[in-house]
Write an enzyme that holds these catalytic residues in place. Sequence first.
Site, PDB file in Angstrom:
ATOM      1  N   HIS A   1     -26.705  -5.525 -13.598  1.00  0.00           N
ATOM      2  CA  HIS A   1     -26.103  -5.230 -14.735  1.00  0.00           C
ATOM      3  C   HIS A   1     -26.428  -3.646 -14.875  1.00  0.00           C
ATOM      4  O   HIS A   1     -27.532  -3.292 -14.767  1.00  0.00           O
ATOM      5  CB  HIS A   1     -26.596  -5.745 -16.046  1.00  0.00           C
ATOM      6  CG  HIS A   1     -25.850  -5.261 -17.176  1.00  0.00           C
ATOM      7  ND1 HIS A   1     -24.772  -5.728 -17.473  1.00  0.00           N
ATOM      8  CD2 HIS A   1     -26.354  -4.642 -18.195  1.00  0.00           C
ATOM      9  CE1 HIS A   1     -24.328  -5.108 -18.687  1.00  0.00           C
ATOM     10  NE2 HIS A   1     -25.131  -4.349 -19.092  1.00  0.00           N
TER      11      HIS A   1
ATOM     12  N   GLU B   1       0.918  -1.335  -0.174  1.00  0.00           N
ATOM     13  CA  GLU B   1      -0.065  -0.008   0.121  1.00  0.00           C
ATOM     14  C   GLU B   1       0.851   1.184  -0.149  1.00  0.00           C
ATOM     15  O   GLU B   1       0.522   2.181  -0.732  1.00  0.00           O
ATOM     16  CB  GLU B   1      -0.997   0.114   1.247  1.00  0.00           C
ATOM     17  CG  GLU B   1      -2.053  -0.990   1.094  1.00  0.00           C
ATOM     18  CD  GLU B   1      -3.017  -0.988   2.211  1.00  0.00           C
ATOM     19  OE1 GLU B   1      -3.135  -0.035   3.005  1.00  0.00           O
ATOM     20  OE2 GLU B   1      -4.024  -1.667   1.983  1.00  0.00           O
TER      21      GLU B   1
HETATM   22  C1  FAD Z   1      -0.162   0.972   8.030  1.00  0.00           C
HETATM   23  C2  FAD Z   1      -1.359  -0.139   8.367  1.00  0.00           C
HETATM   24  C3  FAD Z   1      -2.512  -0.358   7.526  1.00  0.00           C
HETATM   25  C4  FAD Z   1      -3.489  -1.361   8.025  1.00  0.00           C
HETATM   26  N1  FAD Z   1      -4.499  -1.574   6.964  1.00  0.00           N
HETATM   27  C5  FAD Z   1      -5.335  -2.486   7.545  1.00  0.00           C
HETATM   28  C6  FAD Z   1      -6.470  -2.680   6.560  1.00  0.00           C
HETATM   29  O1  FAD Z   1      -6.849  -2.152   5.558  1.00  0.00           O
HETATM   30  N2  FAD Z   1      -7.562  -3.610   6.976  1.00  0.00           N
HETATM   31  C7  FAD Z   1      -7.509  -4.398   8.061  1.00  0.00           C
HETATM   32  O2  FAD Z   1      -8.119  -5.000   8.180  1.00  0.00           O
HETATM   33  N3  FAD Z   1      -6.322  -4.123   8.801  1.00  0.00           N
HETATM   34  C8  FAD Z   1      -5.336  -3.361   8.572  1.00  0.00           C
HETATM   35  N4  FAD Z   1      -4.302  -3.076   9.500  1.00  0.00           N
HETATM   36  C9  FAD Z   1      -4.169  -4.147  10.601  1.00  0.00           C
HETATM   37  C10 FAD Z   1      -5.152  -3.627  11.691  1.00  0.00           C
HETATM   38  O3  FAD Z   1      -4.800  -1.961  11.868  1.00  0.00           O
HETATM   39  C11 FAD Z   1      -4.983  -4.229  12.913  1.00  0.00           C
HETATM   40  O4  FAD Z   1      -5.271  -5.541  12.451  1.00  0.00           O
HETATM   41  C12 FAD Z   1      -5.975  -3.901  14.272  1.00  0.00           C
HETATM   42  O5  FAD Z   1      -5.711  -2.791  14.362  1.00  0.00           O
HETATM   43  C13 FAD Z   1      -5.900  -4.758  15.213  1.00  0.00           C
HETATM   44  O6  FAD Z   1      -6.918  -4.561  16.215  1.00  0.00           O
HETATM   45  P1  FAD Z   1      -6.372  -4.758  17.656  1.00  0.00           P
HETATM   46  O7  FAD Z   1      -7.725  -4.285  18.414  1.00  0.00           O
HETATM   47  O8  FAD Z   1      -6.156  -6.110  17.919  1.00  0.00           O
HETATM   48  O9  FAD Z   1      -5.069  -3.756  17.945  1.00  0.00           O
HETATM   49  P2  FAD Z   1      -5.053  -2.362  17.916  1.00  0.00           P
HETATM   50  O10 FAD Z   1      -5.686  -1.696  16.636  1.00  0.00           O
HETATM   51  O11 FAD Z   1      -3.249  -2.274  17.591  1.00  0.00           O
HETATM   52  O12 FAD Z   1      -5.167  -1.662  19.285  1.00  0.00           O
HETATM   53  C14 FAD Z   1      -4.582  -1.897  20.468  1.00  0.00           C
HETATM   54  C15 FAD Z   1      -4.637  -1.082  21.271  1.00  0.00           C
HETATM   55  O13 FAD Z   1      -4.148  -1.500  22.789  1.00  0.00           O
HETATM   56  C16 FAD Z   1      -3.368  -0.348  23.114  1.00  0.00           C
HETATM   57  N5  FAD Z   1      -2.607  -0.944  24.181  1.00  0.00           N
HETATM   58  C17 FAD Z   1      -1.369  -1.535  23.809  1.00  0.00           C
HETATM   59  N6  FAD Z   1      -1.038  -1.663  25.242  1.00  0.00           N
HETATM   60  C18 FAD Z   1      -1.525  -1.450  26.182  1.00  0.00           C
HETATM   61  C19 FAD Z   1      -1.514  -1.379  27.495  1.00  0.00           C
HETATM   62  N7  FAD Z   1      -0.584  -2.007  28.046  1.00  0.00           N
HETATM   63  N8  FAD Z   1      -2.501  -0.658  28.183  1.00  0.00           N
HETATM   64  C20 FAD Z   1      -3.526  -0.016  27.498  1.00  0.00           C
HETATM   65  N9  FAD Z   1      -3.624   0.077  26.272  1.00  0.00           N
HETATM   66  C21 FAD Z   1      -2.643  -0.708  25.598  1.00  0.00           C
HETATM   67  C22 FAD Z   1      -2.894   0.347  22.126  1.00  0.00           C
HETATM   68  O14 FAD Z   1      -2.351   1.945  22.568  1.00  0.00           O
HETATM   69  C23 FAD Z   1      -3.823   0.245  21.015  1.00  0.00           C
HETATM   70  O15 FAD Z   1      -4.649   1.244  20.843  1.00  0.00           O
HETATM   71  C24 FAD Z   1      -3.267  -2.185   9.244  1.00  0.00           C
HETATM   72  C25 FAD Z   1      -2.343  -1.832   9.721  1.00  0.00           C
HETATM   73  C26 FAD Z   1      -1.245  -1.096   9.671  1.00  0.00           C
HETATM   74  C27 FAD Z   1      -0.176  -1.108  10.556  1.00  0.00           C
END
Ligand code: FAD
Length: 464
Positions: free
Chosen positions: A443, A187
Amino acid sequence: MAAKSFDIIVIGAGPGGYVAAIRAAQLGKSVAIVERENLGGICLNWGCIPTKALLRSAEVFHLMHRAKEFGLTADKIGFDLDAVVKRSRKVAGQLSGGIGHLMKKNKITVVMGSAKLAGKGKVTVTTEKGSEELSAPNIILATGARARELPGLEADGDLVWTYRHALQPKRMPKKLLVIGSGAIGIEFASFFNTLGADVTVVEVLDRILPVEDAEISAFAKKQFEKQGMKIMEKSMVKKLDRAAPKVTAHIERGGKIEQHEFDTVISAVGIVANTEGLGLEELGAKIDRSFVVTDEYCRTGVDGLFVIGDATNGPWLAHKASHEGVMVAELIAGGHPHAVDPANIAGCTYCHPQVASVGLTEAKAKEAGYSVKVGRFPFIGNGKAIALGEPEGMIKTVFDAKTGELLGAHMVGAEVTELIQGYVVGRQLETTEEDLMNTVFPHPTLSEMMHESVLDAYGRAIHF
Ligand SMILES: Cc1cc2nc3c(=O)[nH]c(=O)nc-3n(C[C@H](O)[C@H](O)[C@H](O)COP(=O)(O)OP(=O)(O)OC[C@H]3O[C@@H](n4cnc5c(N)ncnc54)[C@H](O)[C@@H]3O)c2cc1C
């Protein structure tokens, strides 16, 4: 001070955590969610959403260059990188703010701070004001992941970037090296290439977008090369010599080391889960290469401790994280939800042309012992694709020859990230070729190619 008690504590407010919190609140649970950075997590702030905003700017820029083809005029086409980034940050900010409203609406207690497990059912949060103790019989850990850094290729934010730097670049790269050709790498390669950077993508495996069907990877590669991108497969960046304003990359290809100069490098070599220092092992949870080991219901083996999203098994995608959040909330509330099936989770890459898929690739289906029927349909055979000026692309479907089950679908071309959901629904409903053949597709739409690809698998394609 006594711990504040809740039914459920969610750690991390990404698409896994905040969705789990909302579903739990809908089910009548009292919920606290702890977040150390931004509501919305990586997805809304540093992942899915801001990248799509950047890519949309690139898409409009690309179309402006094609104005004449559509009978239009557009002179002095240019871009202001700061303004492009500002728009992307604004979109991210708007959505993150929206999560704050959703938390309020659902009466979820938001605690901004860094959480740590302090024993069974206990969480200590370090906040700006000190520390806070929370307790709950159930804890959902959704701490997500960060960019993986390889020794010698670490980001410095100046010459070598991770996705965080690439999302708010201070300058436009002229000669860019992207290490890794998964969705994130491709991307960014697509974005900067469209804006005019000279982009090289290095992939250690034998093809780019290595999780995709081999034909789709090959098709995408051809398109990227047509757009001027250089692709080096079976190649490994061994070392980066940094001497601002240049980086010399030592790239091993075919047993030889080549040296290439760049002004910017984006490292996109995977992710590492945010699971260290949280007290997980102390409670008895197992960790495998940073990811918490869980069963299909996100259970860790520790009573009342669930892990969802990027902190556990892949695919590491936002929609998988959210769906797991709903499933776990329902499980805790005494429901009987279905486990999330990774084979029904679509993967999308929003490069130009877009790539999307669900289920087994042709090779994986054969490896699994299926005898397959494969259908293909090219965009050039579709009226809407031609009207849109998007004749490059293909849709491939893979069926079990014995039962007619749709095993997988693979697409490259305009808007395929929107189209793929049709096949996802099909797979969820365990559809067969007959159901799909009997479905009437409107279509003129790109979706007609989804029909034609199925028909082709059985020698019945109409328009090709
Ligand atoms: C550049 C990029 C593009 C992406 N594009 C896509 C896409 O188009 N489609 C898609 O499906 N996925 C995409 N992804 C992947 C997607 O972002 C992740 O799969 C998704 O965010 C995972 O969600 P999550 O809730 O597991 O974790 P996260 O979104 O990572 O959230 C975890 C949260 O936990 C918090 N946290 C961590 N440790 C602690 C702690 N000890 N105490 C309190 N808070 C804490 C963090 O600050 C964070 O806010 C992309 C990722 C990146 C990096």
